[in-house]
Structure formats: structure tokens, C-alpha cells
Design a protein around this motif. Sequence first.
Motif, PDB file in Angstrom:
ATOM      1  N   ALA A  75       0.828  -1.210   0.000  1.00 39.85           N
ATOM      2  CA  ALA A  75       0.000   0.000   0.000  1.00 39.85           C
ATOM      3  C   ALA A  75       0.861   1.259   0.000  1.00 39.85           C
ATOM      4  N   LYS A  76       2.082   1.125   0.510  1.00 39.45           N
ATOM      5  CA  LYS A  76       2.994   2.281   0.571  1.00 39.45           C
ATOM      6  C   LYS A  76       4.112   2.187  -0.455  1.00 39.45           C
ATOM      7  N   ASN A  77       4.082   1.133  -1.284  1.00 36.70           N
ATOM      8  CA  ASN A  77       5.126   0.949  -2.305  1.00 36.70           C
ATOM      9  C   ASN A  77       6.525   0.982  -1.680  1.00 36.70           C
ATOM     10  N   THR A  78       6.665   0.320  -0.569  1.00 35.82           N
ATOM     11  CA  THR A  78       7.913   0.380   0.185  1.00 35.82           C
ATOM     12  C   THR A  78       8.333  -1.009   0.659  1.00 35.82           C
ATOM     13  N   VAL A  79       9.623  -1.253   0.574  1.00 37.67           N
ATOM     14  CA  VAL A  79      10.207  -2.472   1.128  1.00 37.67           C
ATOM     15  C   VAL A  79      11.187  -2.063   2.227  1.00 37.67           C
ATOM     16  N   TYR A  80      11.286  -2.907   3.243  1.00 34.83           N
ATOM     17  CA  TYR A  80      12.104  -2.597   4.408  1.00 34.83           C
ATOM     18  C   TYR A  80      13.138  -3.702   4.648  1.00 34.83           C
ATOM     19  N   LEU A  81      14.200  -3.319   5.315  1.00 34.99           N
ATOM     20  CA  LEU A  81      15.169  -4.301   5.791  1.00 34.99           C
ATOM     21  C   LEU A  81      15.506  -3.929   7.234  1.00 34.99           C
ATOM     22  N   GLN A  82      14.990  -4.717   8.158  1.00 35.88           N
ATOM     23  CA  GLN A  82      15.311  -4.529   9.572  1.00 35.88           C
ATOM     24  C   GLN A  82      16.593  -5.293   9.859  1.00 35.88           C
ATOM     25  N   MET A  83      17.596  -4.585  10.355  1.00 34.72           N
ATOM     26  CA  MET A  83      18.903  -5.186  10.604  1.00 34.72           C
ATOM     27  C   MET A  83      19.222  -5.083  12.085  1.00 34.72           C
ATOM     28  N   ASN A  84      19.338  -6.222  12.729  1.00 30.40           N
ATOM     29  CA  ASN A  84      19.653  -6.285  14.154  1.00 30.40           C
ATOM     30  C   ASN A  84      21.002  -6.954  14.363  1.00 30.40           C
ATOM     31  N   SER A  85      21.526  -6.793  15.559  1.00 33.99           N
ATOM     32  CA  SER A  85      22.813  -7.419  15.921  1.00 33.99           C
ATOM     33  C   SER A  85      23.870  -7.160  14.859  1.00 33.99           C
ATOM     34  N   LEU A  86      23.982  -5.924  14.465  1.00 36.84           N
ATOM     35  CA  LEU A  86      24.888  -5.577  13.366  1.00 36.84           C
ATOM     36  C   LEU A  86      26.343  -5.829  13.741  1.00 36.84           C
ATOM     37  N   LYS A  87      27.099  -6.238  12.737  1.00 40.08           N
ATOM     38  CA  LYS A  87      28.518  -6.553  12.891  1.00 40.08           C
ATOM     39  C   LYS A  87      29.332  -5.654  11.970  1.00 40.08           C
ATOM     40  N   PRO A  88      30.596  -5.446  12.281  1.00 42.42           N
ATOM     41  CA  PRO A  88      31.427  -4.631  11.383  1.00 42.42           C
ATOM     42  C   PRO A  88      31.426  -5.150   9.943  1.00 42.42           C
ATOM     43  N   GLU A  89      31.327  -6.447   9.768  1.00 39.64           N
ATOM     44  CA  GLU A  89      31.320  -6.999   8.409  1.00 39.64           C
ATOM     45  C   GLU A  89      30.028  -6.737   7.650  1.00 39.64           C
ATOM     46  N   ASP A  90      29.034  -6.137   8.314  1.00 36.08           N
ATOM     47  CA  ASP A  90      27.821  -5.711   7.613  1.00 36.08           C
ATOM     48  C   ASP A  90      28.001  -4.341   6.956  1.00 36.08           C
ATOM     49  N   THR A  91      29.133  -3.710   7.199  1.00 33.79           N
ATOM     50  CA  THR A  91      29.407  -2.406   6.598  1.00 33.79           C
ATOM     51  C   THR A  91      29.426  -2.523   5.080  1.00 33.79           C
ATOM     52  N   ALA A  92      28.598  -1.718   4.419  1.00 34.92           N
ATOM     53  CA  ALA A  92      28.465  -1.779   2.955  1.00 34.92           C
ATOM     54  C   ALA A  92      27.463  -0.719   2.512  1.00 34.92           C
ATOM     55  N   ARG A  93      27.395  -0.531   1.218  1.00 35.62           N
ATOM     56  CA  ARG A  93      26.283   0.226   0.641  1.00 35.62           C
ATOM     57  C   ARG A  93      25.191  -0.783   0.316  1.00 35.62           C
ATOM     58  N   TYR A  94      23.992  -0.479   0.750  1.00 32.51           N
ATOM     59  CA  TYR A  94      22.847  -1.370   0.570  1.00 32.51           C
ATOM     60  C   TYR A  94      21.940  -0.813  -0.528  1.00 32.51           C
ATOM     61  N   TYR A  95      21.596  -1.710  -1.448  1.00 31.00           N
ATOM     62  CA  TYR A  95      20.787  -1.341  -2.606  1.00 31.00           C
ATOM     63  C   TYR A  95      19.498  -2.143  -2.625  1.00 31.00           C
ATOM     64  N   CYS A  96      18.406  -1.515  -3.041  1.00 28.77           N
ATOM     65  CA  CYS A  96      17.220  -2.309  -3.311  1.00 28.77           C
ATOM     66  C   CYS A  96      17.073  -2.486  -4.820  1.00 28.77           C
ATOM     67  N   ASN A  97      16.411  -3.565  -5.165  1.00 25.84           N
ATOM     68  CA  ASN A  97      16.300  -4.009  -6.549  1.00 25.84           C
ATOM     69  C   ASN A  97      14.888  -4.530  -6.745  1.00 25.84           C
ATOM     70  N   ALA A  98      14.230  -4.072  -7.796  1.00 31.51           N
ATOM     71  CA  ALA A  98      12.891  -4.544  -8.141  1.00 31.51           C
ATOM     72  C   ALA A  98      13.008  -5.466  -9.351  1.00 31.51           C
ATOM     73  N   VAL A  99      12.392  -6.614  -9.273  1.00 28.80           N
ATOM     74  CA  VAL A  99      12.533  -7.633 -10.317  1.00 28.80           C
ATOM     75  C   VAL A  99      11.169  -8.146 -10.761  1.00 28.80           C
ATOM     76  N   ARG A 100      10.961  -8.168 -12.075  1.00 29.39           N
ATOM     77  CA  ARG A 100       9.787  -8.822 -12.640  1.00 29.39           C
ATOM     78  C   ARG A 100      10.193  -9.339 -14.005  1.00 29.39           C
ATOM     79  N   PHE A 101      10.242 -10.641 -14.142  1.00 25.93           N
ATOM     80  CA  PHE A 101      10.721 -11.298 -15.361  1.00 25.93           C
ATOM     81  C   PHE A 101      12.105 -10.754 -15.718  1.00 25.93           C
ATOM     82  N   THR A 102      12.257 -10.127 -16.862  1.00 26.16           N
ATOM     83  CA  THR A 102      13.579  -9.633 -17.256  1.00 26.16           C
ATOM     84  C   THR A 102      13.805  -8.180 -16.850  1.00 26.16           C
TER      85      THR A 102
END
Length: 116
Positions: A75-102
Motif C-alpha cells: 500500500a505504501k510501495n515500500t520495502v524494508y530491511l530490519q537489521m539487528n545485531s549488526l557486525k562490522p562486516e555488515d558495513t556496505a552500501r545497501y541497494y534495493c532491486n525490483a525484479v519482474r521477469f527480465t
Amino acid sequence: QVQLVESGGGLVQPGGSLRLSCAASGLTFSRYAMRWYRQAPGEERELVADIGSAGDSTNYADSVKGRFTVSRDNAKNTVYLQMNSLKPEDTARYYCNAVRFTAHYWGKGTLVTVSS
């Protein structure tokens, strides 16, 4: 045109939490599976989590299972990523990607830094 805009990144201490959001426009959001990827400096882009178009199926990389949760609000056209217990190795740029067929659409990413 299609736009995916990520937000919610930032600096967090190890063990902390962040919630990323990705707001989509210009597409029929409920028809697209959504994925979160991340890319650390000098590393390949890695699939972190994905969620089906109806939100009824999810998958996670082994490295984040039990710590990250992907969800969506069609309904809000939104996707979420809840990240808990974060570690230094989680350091990165995070991207979302929408996929439908090709069709694949990408956001520009949001930076997550896990450091004390």
C-alpha cells in the motif's frame, strides 16, 4: 520513470540496529519481487534478502539469517530491511532491486557503517 530510493543508513555501533527503507515509484510495485543487495568496498555485490511480490516468501543470505528481516508494504510501495545485531562486516552500501521477469530496477543505495 521508475525510481527506487533507499534511506535509513548511517553509522551504528556493533550490536546495534538499523531499519532501511526503499520507496518505489513509477512501477506497479505489487507485481515486483524485491531484493536487498549490499556491496562493501573492493567486494562483489551480494544478495542479502529477497521477498516475493505478495510478501509471502522470503529468503536470506546465510550471513544475515536470524539477524535481518525483509518486509514490504504494498500500500505504501515500500520495502524494508530490519537489521539487528549488526557486525562490522555488515558495513556496505545497501541497494534495493525490483525484479519482474527480465525487468530489473536499482536504487542508488544507502551506506551502512558498523563501527565503534
